[in-house]
Motif scaffolding. Structure first.
Motif: not given
Length: 482
Positions: A58-70, A122-130
């Motif tokens: 996956i080409d991530a150039s020009g982007g920011i890679v971060m942990p899934g949000m919680i 998950i669409d918003a990058g929130v990979t874990t939700t309570v």
């Protein structure tokens, strides 16, 4: 804890050439770096990594890679009513859900709201939700909630609650214990909590629910420090009876005194801050400014999309704004000037990721992009947007510039669940149909006049505004008679 179902055949994935926010203790930022995933784990972070043959690139150039949000506090069942209460106060929310129409939700309505909310996460990058699920009037409602969460490939924690019945009743009901044995122990959810509030009643009837939580060895999440509903008496009772500890999550915590904050800090508790909610509905001023002073760990949450957005970009942005606003106001009142902000962009990004993992007790698995951790990864990249360049301060970009439309790729446990800005294998048509059925049911059961009036409701004169809980006669002195 459990986790999202995976077919085990995803193989290796490598994100190439991005700006990587590792979110380790040093808040390391790597420019032009790769993140390598094999199976469900991160196996490499750094420049020009060698990937296994056949790895998905996956080409991530020009982007920011971060942990899934919680997100540590979201009333997912209410998502079918997105935006309905945009002009509500907290009192009007209580009246609608606790006293009047919340009882109209059927199990299928809980399913519809949870399904839509899980997809939205998950669409918003929130990979874990309570899922702070306090609409579980019966275990049939709880079954529906879990069914929906297990249908979406994210990580979900069910926080079981029931606003129509005292926690000392539903928590000790054999049906609740049977549900836990059948659906939670060894099930497909990532975790389980018990969700209930402590009114401050000196008889402390909530003791029975705390004892069940202790027996089950699960965390208790509670709305604490909510103006007019829960305040210092509840915290004091919890502490005096020995029910405060590192597993406790205190939601909002906006109207507490130093005594309560000291008790939370001393027992290792965490606070889930829902800034959009607190600054609009009336729980109290968003408390990060005082939590920082007490060194209390913070995570972020969005509360409910009956009012607000369902993403943590908004949570980060509003939290920075509210904290800095308070700091400036406090200084101006003393004829002083703030020359350096104490809350920084990297701090709120941490609260949205590693802070959530710490609150859930899973920071050894989630919250940062480190070798050996579970591969929950988000790529923020949008080549079609003029807002996504230049990336000069990546933490500031995440907190103030990016938005959910810039979420390019989402990976949960090594499984790509969103790519090229599109959810993978998501049946949005079915979700839309189910939510439409819930809206039709509510409009029909309430009547069109009441449905329309509910968006701008008048509070009945008979409503006791300082006690929204229908299951107890206890009235707090915090607002009554002031």
């Amino acid at each position: 804890m459990g986790g999202p179902a995976t077919d085990g055949s995803a193989g290796a994935v490598v994100l190439r050439g991005g700006t990587v926010l590792v979110m380790d203790a040093d808040r390391t930022v790597l420019e032009g770096a790769d993140v390598l995933i094999e199976g469900d784990r991160i196996t490499g972070v750094g420049p020009s990594l060698e990937a296994p043959e056949g790895a998905r690139e996956i080409d991530a150039s020009g982007g920011i890679v971060m942990p899934g949000m919680i997100d540590t506090h979201r009333h997912m069942w209410q998502t079918a009513m997105r935006g309905y209460g945009a002009d509500w106060t907290l009192t009007q929310y209580f009246v609608w859900y606790y006293l009047e129409h919340g009882k109209a939700f059927r199990p299928e309505d809980v399913y519809a709201g949870n399904l839509l909310s899980a997809l939205e996460s998950i669409d918003a990058g929130v990979t874990t939700t309570v899922d702070w699920s306090h609409g579980l009037q019966t275990t049939d409602h709880a079954e529906a909630a879990v069914d929906a969460l297990e249908a979406v490939p994210g990580r979900f924690v069910l926080a079981y609650g029931n606003i129509q019945q005292g926690p000392w009743e539903w928590a000790t009901d054999p049906a609740f214990r049977d549900f836990v044995a059948r659906r939670i122990d060894g099930g497909g959810l990532y975790g389980f909590q018990m969700a209930f509030d402590v009114t401050g009643d000196p008889e402390f009837p909530e003791r029975a629910a705390f004892e069940v939580a202790r027996e089950l060895d699960v965390a208790v999440t509670t709305h604490a420090g909510v103006w007019g509903a829960t305040n210092d008496d509840g915290i004091r009772l919890m502490h005096e009876h020995g029910f405060m500890g590192p597993k406790n999550i205190y939601v909002h915590a906006a109207t507490l005194t130093a005594d309560s904050y000291n008790r939370i800090a001393a027992t290792g508790g965490n606070v889930s801050v829902s800034t959009e909610s607190e600054q609009s509905a009336g729980q109290g001023y968003p408390p990060t400014w005082v939590l920082r002073n007490h060194d209390i760990p913070v995570s972020l949450s969005m509360d409910t999309s009956v009012w607000w957005s369902g993403d943590l970009f908004s949570a980060m942005r509003t939290t920075l704004g509210a904290d800095r606003c308070r700091e400036h106001l406090e200084a101006h009142a003393k004829a002083e000037t703030i020359t350096n902000c104490h809350l920084r962009a990297d701090q709120v990004v941490e609260w949205a990721t590693l802070g959530g993992a710490r609150a859930l007790g899973v920071d050894d698995e989630l919250g940062s992009l480190e070798v050996g951790k579970l591969a929950d990864v988000v790529l923020i990249k949008n080549d079609r947007s003029p807002v996504m360049f230049p990336i000069i301060n990546p933490y500031g970009h995440v907190a103030f510039q990016a938005q959910r439309g810039d979420v390019h790729t989402v990976i949960v446990g090594g499984r790509v669940v969103k790519q090229d800005h599109e959810l993978v294998d998501a049946d949005l048509r079915r979700a839309r149909e189910l939510v439409g059925q819930t809206v039709d049911h509510l409009r029909t059961s309430m009547g069109e006049e009441a449905w329309l009036a509910g968006m701008h409701p008048e509070v009945p004169e008979t409503t006791l505004l300082d006690n929204p809980y229908t299951y107890t006669e206890y009235k707090s002195a915090s607002t009554h008679g002031r």
